[in-house]
Design an enzyme around this catalytic site. Structure first.
Site, PDB file in Angstrom:
ATOM      1  N   GLU A  71       0.953  -1.690   0.146  1.00  0.00           N
ATOM      2  CA  GLU A  71      -0.138   0.021   0.114  1.00  0.00           C
ATOM      3  C   GLU A  71       0.943   1.208  -0.375  1.00  0.00           C
ATOM      4  OE1 GLU A  71      -2.741  -2.974   1.796  1.00  0.00           O
ATOM      5  OE2 GLU A  71      -0.260  -2.093   2.096  1.00  0.00           O
ATOM      6  N   PHE A 133     -12.076  -7.975  13.798  1.00  0.00           N
ATOM      7  CA  PHE A 133     -10.025  -8.267  13.369  1.00  0.00           C
ATOM      8  C   PHE A 133     -10.171  -7.282  11.993  1.00  0.00           C
ATOM      9  CE2 PHE A 133      -9.018 -10.324   8.815  1.00  0.00           C
ATOM     10  CZ  PHE A 133      -7.619 -10.886  10.156  1.00  0.00           C
ATOM     11  N   GLN A 134      -9.101  -6.510  11.555  1.00  0.00           N
ATOM     12  CA  GLN A 134      -8.515  -6.299  10.574  1.00  0.00           C
ATOM     13  C   GLN A 134      -8.883  -4.415  11.149  1.00  0.00           C
ATOM     14  OE1 GLN A 134      -8.514  -6.939   6.502  1.00  0.00           O
ATOM     15  NE2 GLN A 134      -5.782  -7.927   7.646  1.00  0.00           N
ATOM     16  N   LYS A 183     -17.591  -1.505   5.138  1.00  0.00           N
ATOM     17  CA  LYS A 183     -17.950  -2.179   4.339  1.00  0.00           C
ATOM     18  C   LYS A 183     -19.090  -2.196   4.536  1.00  0.00           C
ATOM     19  CE  LYS A 183     -16.534  -7.041   3.543  1.00  0.00           C
ATOM     20  NZ  LYS A 183     -16.264  -8.327   3.818  1.00  0.00           N
ATOM     21  N   MET A 495      24.465   8.692   3.068  1.00  0.00           N
ATOM     22  CA  MET A 495      24.495  10.184   4.250  1.00  0.00           C
ATOM     23  C   MET A 495      24.296   9.505   5.034  1.00  0.00           C
ATOM     24  SD  MET A 495      24.096  12.707   3.119  1.00  0.00           S
ATOM     25  CE  MET A 495      23.204  13.933   1.470  1.00  0.00           C
TER      26      MET A 495
END
Length: 587
Positions: A71, A133-134, A183, A495
């Protein structure tokens, strides 16, 4: 009756509404009417109703969805899309880890003022707050790094929310916004009515007022009185599309121009008036110029610490004109003499208009001669063609072989060398400046290529930073994105190593990348991407151009000198004039 998005088109008359569709289909149609043609994302459980609508949109032919491999890659790709086009970028992610994986990309866009609409799936409404969940509170998590955000609890709000989201993301100082959709909201049917772009002005939105003529006149007076003016131009001028206005102002008054990392490309760096980038790794002559100028005209810039060095020594003798669309930036870090809160292009147009009406002038002849003296005395390092390949050589070859390419970068030494040596046209320089996000370059290049398939796109990366999102080689392979990934490979976190050498008595803690380094050519080819290895100078002279010209996505691993440092460098806590490592042509 169920009508899906296949029944919707921009040409439908109002008599066809309301239409009975799902929240997910309403979202896709709302994106369609805002001219969204490309989306980057990754599916998951909570966002599946939306992805079902994505499938229908792709079958209808109006949408191209790029499935990224992470993502974060999707958010950076949407960012690259937005920076290269000036349009709003769009990305999707599911709930929980899908949403949190977007956070770095959202923060990157916020720091660099990039317009994004980020859509996340969420657990169903009854499950919110139950640690389902999630489930994560992505609305709360992202509050400090977005311009605005919504949790859509009623599908009938979707059209309004999308309209507001695009308006807010692209208005004023651009930035990211987030829409979180449970959802069951995506699954629920309702009577949908379209809302066309610009039909809703978000509540509380305040437009900038008219530009005050007195401020314009005062700015012009300061320019006329100045003998050592300097234009200091940042990313706000890019966002505003003020390239011609900056050029006109510089040429009218013969004012030298320096740009920030975000402002690269706003002014032709081949022009005699250009002094390149200023700041921590800016050119010596830009840093000397800002130290000795008597008037600093800050255009779409925010006096960032990487630009100013020790703040009270930045342009210490200069009066300051600050032109910026965001009032919060004015007098934040530096007190100014004239503040013009406005769209940058509009403000500069006003100044240029008064120049042509009154033929005002400014005598900068001696000042330009002094700057040319500094340019000749303290040029950028020219690497000798001997021994191992210098990293700077690689950038010079990119400049020679691909002068019109869109360039994205990761973050580190290679980024600063690219900024120093490449010369870019407007919107063709795309780099994470404010947040300094390693792994930005490759997915950002995907976004550029998706937006502009006929343009040459090159990502300049380091061997450490490229590993942050190396999985996006799979996206390049799947969609045949003809991007060239050039790795400046010194087998260090370059760096970090340079700072450890300079300020930590050469204690190289966790910065050596040589142990465990992959075979980048084999890794690329395992994804179905062509790999090239350049390890000798004769290859850089002969084979590098062939690799850049290869018809298809390619990774070019260039092994360079391990211990090369990026100079000039302003040490922390020092003034810009106290650079180390800059070239003195007489030494």
């Amino acid at each position: 009756m169920t009508l899906t998005s296949t029944s919707l088109s921009k040409d439908d008359s109002e008599k066809n509404y309301p239409i009975w569709i799902t929240g997910a289909e309403a979202l896709m149609d709302s994106l369609k009417v805002h001219d969204v043609k490309v989306i980057f994302g990754y599916p998951g459980g909570a966002i599946l109703p939306i992805y079902d609508a994505v499938h229908k949109a792709e079958n209808d032919g109006w949408l191209k969805h790029y499935m990224v491999r992470h993502e974060q890659g999707g958010s950076h790709a949407a960012d690259g899309y937005a920076r290269s086009t000036g349009e709003v970028g769009v990305c999707f992610g599911t709930s929980g880890p899908g949403a949190t994986n977007l956070v770095t990309g959202i923060a990157t866009a916020q720091m660099d003022s990039v317009p994004l609409v980020v859509v996340t799936g969420q657990v169903p409404r009854p499950a919110i707050g139950t640690d389902a969940f999630q489930e994560t509170d992505i609305f709360g998590i992202t509050l400090p790094i977005v311009k605005h955000s919504w949790v859509v609890r009623d599908p009938s709000d979707i059209a309004k929310v999308v309209s507001e989201a695009f308006f807010i993301a692209s208005s004023g100082r651009p930035g990211p916004v987030l829409i979180d959709i449970p959802k069951d909201v995506g699954q629920e049917f309702f009577n949908y009515e379209r809302i066309l772009p610009g039909k809703i002005i978000p509540k509380g939105f305040k437009r900038n007022g008219e530009i005050n003529d007195a401020d314009i006149n005062q700015a012009i007076e300061l320019i006329q009185e100045s003998s050592r003016p300097l234009l200091y131009v940042g990313g706000g001028a890019i966002s505003s599309g003020a390239h011609e206005e900056v050029e006109t102002l510089a040429n009218n008054y013969q004012i030298p121009v320096t740009t920030t990392l975000m402002g690269k490309g706003v002014f032709d760096e081949r022009d005699d008036l250009s002094v390149g980038m200023l700041g921590m790794h800016g050119t010596a002559y830009a840093n000397f110029a800002v130290t000795e100028c008597d008037l600093l005209i800050a255009v779409g810039a925010r006096f960032d610490d990487r630009v100013t060095g020790k703040l009270d020594t930045f342009a210490p003798s200069a009066k300051v004109i600050h032109i910026d669309i965001d009032p919060a930036e004015v007098n934040k870090n530096r007190r100014v003499d004239v503040a013009i809160v406005s769209d940058v292009a509009k403000a500069l147009s006003k100044i240029n208009e008064k120049y042509f009406n009154n033929k005002t002038s400014c005598n900068t002849k001696n000042w330009l001669e002094k700057i040319n003296f500094w340019k000749n005395k303290h040029p950028l390092f020219v690497p000798p063609e001997e021994g191992e390949i210098y990293p700077q050589e690689v950038l010079l070859k990119v400049r020679d072989f691909a002068p019109e390419a869109f360039i994205t970068t990761d973050v580190g030494q290679h980024q600063m060398w690219a900024a120093q040596y490449l010369r870019n046209a407007p919107r063709r320089w795309i780099s994470s400046a404010g947040l300094g996000t390693m792994g930005f370059g490759l997915p950002a290049a995907m976004g550029v290529k998706a937006a502009l398939p006929n343009e040459e796109v090159i990502c300049i990366a380091g061997d450490a930073s490229v590993l942050m999102n190396i999985q996006e080689l799979g996206t390049l392979s799947q969609y045949g994105l003809n991007i060239k990934l050039v790795i400046i490979n010194n087998r260090w976190q370059g760096m970090v190593r340079q700072w450890q050498e300079s300020f930590y008595e050469e204690r190289y803690s966790s910065s050596d990348m040589s142990c465990g380094e992959p075979d980048f050519v084999k890794l690329a080819e395992s994804f179905g991407v062509k790999g090239f290895l350049i390890s000798e100078r004769k290859q850089l002279l002969n084979e590098f151009k062939s690799a850049l010209d290869f018809d298809g996505p390619a990774l070019i691993n260039v092994r360079v000198r391990r211990g090369e440092n990026c100079y000039p460098m302003v040490p922390p806590g020092k003034s810009n004039a106290q650079m180390v490592g800059y070239v003195n042509s007489e030494s």
